[in-house]
Scaffold this motif. Structure first.
Motif, short mmCIF file in Angstrom:
data_model
loop_
_atom_site.label_atom_id
_atom_site.label_comp_id
_atom_site.label_asym_id
_atom_site.label_seq_id
_atom_site.Cartn_x
_atom_site.Cartn_y
_atom_site.Cartn_z
N ASP A 1 0.71 -1.24 -0.05
CA ASP A 1 0.11 0.13 0.00
C ASP A 1 0.88 1.38 0.00
O ASP A 1 0.33 2.42 -0.53
CB ASP A 1 -0.95 -0.06 1.12
CG ASP A 1 -2.02 -1.16 1.27
OD1 ASP A 1 -1.98 -1.77 0.04
OD2 ASP A 1 -2.61 -1.27 2.10
N HIS A 2 2.12 1.19 0.33
CA HIS A 2 2.90 2.18 0.56
C HIS A 2 4.08 2.37 -0.81
O HIS A 2 4.60 3.45 -0.68
CB HIS A 2 3.83 2.38 1.62
CG HIS A 2 2.82 2.16 3.14
ND1 HIS A 2 1.99 3.06 3.39
CD2 HIS A 2 2.65 1.12 3.87
CE1 HIS A 2 1.35 2.60 4.56
NE2 HIS A 2 1.59 1.40 4.68
N LEU A 3 3.90 1.56 -1.64
CA LEU A 3 5.21 1.37 -2.43
C LEU A 3 4.82 2.29 -3.53
O LEU A 3 5.49 2.76 -4.54
CB LEU A 3 5.50 -0.25 -2.91
CG LEU A 3 6.20 -0.88 -1.86
CD1 LEU A 3 6.14 -2.25 -2.04
CD2 LEU A 3 7.74 -0.26 -1.89
N TRP A 4 3.58 2.64 -3.64
CA TRP A 4 3.04 3.55 -4.92
C TRP A 4 3.81 4.82 -5.00
O TRP A 4 4.08 5.19 -6.32
CB TRP A 4 1.35 3.81 -5.00
CG TRP A 4 0.86 2.72 -5.06
CD1 TRP A 4 0.39 1.76 -4.08
CD2 TRP A 4 0.50 1.92 -6.33
NE1 TRP A 4 -0.45 0.65 -4.73
CE2 TRP A 4 -0.17 0.90 -6.06
CE3 TRP A 4 0.54 2.23 -7.55
CZ2 TRP A 4 -0.85 0.07 -6.87
CZ3 TRP A 4 0.03 1.49 -8.45
CH2 TRP A 4 -0.81 0.19 -8.27
N GLU A 5 4.50 5.35 -3.97
CA GLU A 5 5.22 6.51 -3.93
C GLU A 5 6.58 6.38 -3.85
O GLU A 5 7.53 7.24 -3.46
CB GLU A 5 4.76 7.41 -2.67
CG GLU A 5 3.40 7.63 -2.48
CD GLU A 5 2.66 8.50 -3.81
OE1 GLU A 5 3.42 9.15 -4.25
OE2 GLU A 5 1.64 8.14 -4.14
N ALA A 6 7.25 4.89 -3.93
CA ALA A 6 8.61 4.65 -3.72
C ALA A 6 9.42 5.06 -4.75
O ALA A 6 9.19 5.54 -5.95
CB ALA A 6 8.62 3.08 -3.34
N ALA A 7 10.93 4.50 -4.72
CA ALA A 7 11.77 4.78 -5.69
C ALA A 7 11.32 3.66 -6.90
O ALA A 7 10.76 2.92 -6.70
CB ALA A 7 13.01 4.52 -5.06
N ASP A 8 12.08 4.01 -8.00
CA ASP A 8 11.88 3.32 -9.19
C ASP A 8 12.30 2.12 -9.09
O ASP A 8 13.27 1.67 -8.15
CB ASP A 8 12.39 3.96 -10.47
CG ASP A 8 11.66 5.18 -10.77
OD1 ASP A 8 10.87 5.70 -10.36
OD2 ASP A 8 12.28 5.92 -11.96
N GLY A 9 11.63 0.98 -9.82
CA GLY A 9 12.00 -0.23 -9.96
C GLY A 9 13.05 -0.44 -10.98
O GLY A 9 13.08 0.19 -11.74
N LEU A 10 13.41 -1.61 -11.38
CA LEU A 10 14.08 -2.30 -12.62
C LEU A 10 13.32 -2.29 -13.72
O LEU A 10 12.15 -2.56 -13.62
CB LEU A 10 14.89 -3.62 -12.31
CG LEU A 10 15.66 -3.76 -11.25
CD1 LEU A 10 16.09 -5.29 -11.31
CD2 LEU A 10 17.05 -2.82 -11.77
N PRO A 11 13.84 -1.63 -14.79
CA PRO A 11 12.93 -1.79 -16.06
C PRO A 11 12.64 -3.14 -16.40
O PRO A 11 13.11 -4.31 -16.04
CB PRO A 11 14.02 -1.53 -17.13
CG PRO A 11 15.35 -1.44 -16.71
CD PRO A 11 15.25 -1.25 -15.30
#
Ligand code: NAD
Length: 385
Positions: free
Chosen positions: A126-136
């Motif tokens: 629920d909190h990861l939507w605002e997190a840092a970018d993931g791998l492509p």
């Protein structure tokens, strides 16, 4: 559907490579993104079917350094995503290649996102939507299907909380989707039916969604037409490449549609049923599809007329297009032999209130054309018990 003055934006982002044999482009597509290492996410079923080996040979022949995480389970769990992320972190910088059905694509999105957020775990969804970018991520779907290659979220089971969580971020929306129908030729009839009905429901629920707009309707109407034509053919003869290709494109368009519009109560119930019984996603949807359409019909007349026309239904003598759509869907689903009563899916009668509550609380349900209350969902569940 939104009115014609509502502002809209269409940002599909994803590059799509469609056609038999397009999987041969994979090394080139990896290199085009500036990468030379791949973390391949897949599952044991793809290994057993020989699909994973075909793709791994293509990577090896092109000299692409890669490693494989093949432990994704159907209806993947937060534990699955955490385990895959640990492996991906250990492998280091790479593009994630998601090779499989919706379970693999969804898990790969979570894995990719957690690598970019080293302190996070999947239960933080629920909190990861605002997190840092993931791998492509490059998506190679092998079912037709969830359309999960069109969006940046995965539907993951939190076994502790006994609910589906949505783990996602714009950065894990696949940059490229390789849609190669040859990869689906070995999908058995029952899995073809279950994954194909999922795609059909995406088209139907997208047309009827409160979030529908001109873009999503265009995608969804074409999707229902292609799936309605090709699904019975691919189910009858899995080696029919024409039908497999039409079904794969239809499923992709349905994915584009749902990503723009959102879905509805069939998926709300499906998620809650699967979380409590482990029923495969498409089978859970088929269990309640026509009944939810009947419930929704008073608020979905125009959408269901679009469904009926896309399924090439003759104009009904009584003018009841919604009824005609339900009949056509019942015939299509019946021919696939997919519909089972809930009691045959391991749902004890005592579970029905919790399934009804879960369906109403699920985020997908808020786009349903007729917003349900728990007793109404319970009535639907009781009717198909
Ligand atoms: N993110 C989204 O937009 C979205 C949309 C709908 C559904 N989903 C999720 O997708 C999941 C279901 O995905 P699915 O229906 O594609 O099934 P799946 O990925 O669970 O695959 C089902 C089985 O088919 C096997 N399989 C897959 N492709 C094959 C092939 N070509 N040949 C032989 N076997 C093959 C797999 O190994 C697996 O055992 C659910 O978890 C659901 O919640 C996500």
């Amino acid at each position: 559907m939104t009115d014609s003055l509502t502002p809209l934006s269409l940002d599909t982002v994803c590059r799509v490579e469609f056609g038999p044999g397009r999987i041969e482009l994979l090394p080139e597509l990896i290199a085009a993104g500036g990468h030379h290492r791949a973390f391949v996410v897949t599952d044991r079923g793809l290994r057993a079917a020989g699909v994973a080996e075909r793709v791994l040979k293509i990577l090896a022949a092109a000299g692409v350094e890669h490693t494989v995480y093949d432990e994704v389970a159907p209806n993947p769990s937060t534990g699955n995503v955490d385990a895959g992320a640990a492996r991906a972190r250990a492998f280091g910088p790479a593009v994630v290649v998601a090779l499989g059905g919706g379970s693999v694509l969804d898990a790969a999105k979570g894995i990719s996102l957690l690598v970019g957020n080293p302190d996070a775990v999947a239960a933080d969804a629920d909190h990861l939507w605002e997190a840092a970018d993931g791998l492509p991520l490059i998506a190679v779907p092998t079912t037709a299907g969830t359309g999960a290659e069109t969006n940046g979220f995965g539907v993951i089971e939190d076994a502790v909380a006994c609910r589906k969580v949505y783990i996602g971020h714009p950065s894990v929306k696949p940059r490229i989707a390789v849609l190669d129908p040859e990869l689906t030729l070995g999908l058995p009839p029952a899995a073809t039916a279950a994954t194909g009905i999922d795609a059909l429901v995406h088209g139907i629920e997208s047309l009827a969604s409160r979030g529908a707009n001109a873009f999503s309707v265009a995608f969804a109407a074409q999707a229902v037409a292609m799936i309605g034509h090709a699904l019975p053919l691919a189910h009858r003869d899995g080696t029919d490449l024409d039908a497999r290709a039409e079904l794969m494109m239809g499923a992709h368009l349905a994915g584009q549609a749902l990503t723009l519009s959102g879905l509805g109560l069939v998926h709300g119930i499906g998620h809650a049923l699967t979380a409590r019984t482990g029923t495969p996603h498409g089978v859970a949807l088929a269990a309640v599809l026509e009944e939810v359409m009947e419930f929704s019909a008073p608020q979905a007349q125009q959408a269901y007329e679009q469904v009926a026309r896309a399924l090439r239904v003759a104009p009904p003598a009584d003018g009841d297009w919604a009824g005609a759509a339900v009949t056509a869907v019942r015939e299509l689903s019946g021919a696939l032999d997919l519909k089972r009563p809930l009691r045959a899916l391991g749902a004890d009668r005592s579970l029905l209130p919790a399934i009804a509550a879960g369906a109403v609380a699920d985020a997908v349900t808020k786009n349903a054309p007729r917003l349900p209350r728990e007793p109404e969902v319970l009535d639907i569940l009781t009717a198909v018990y």
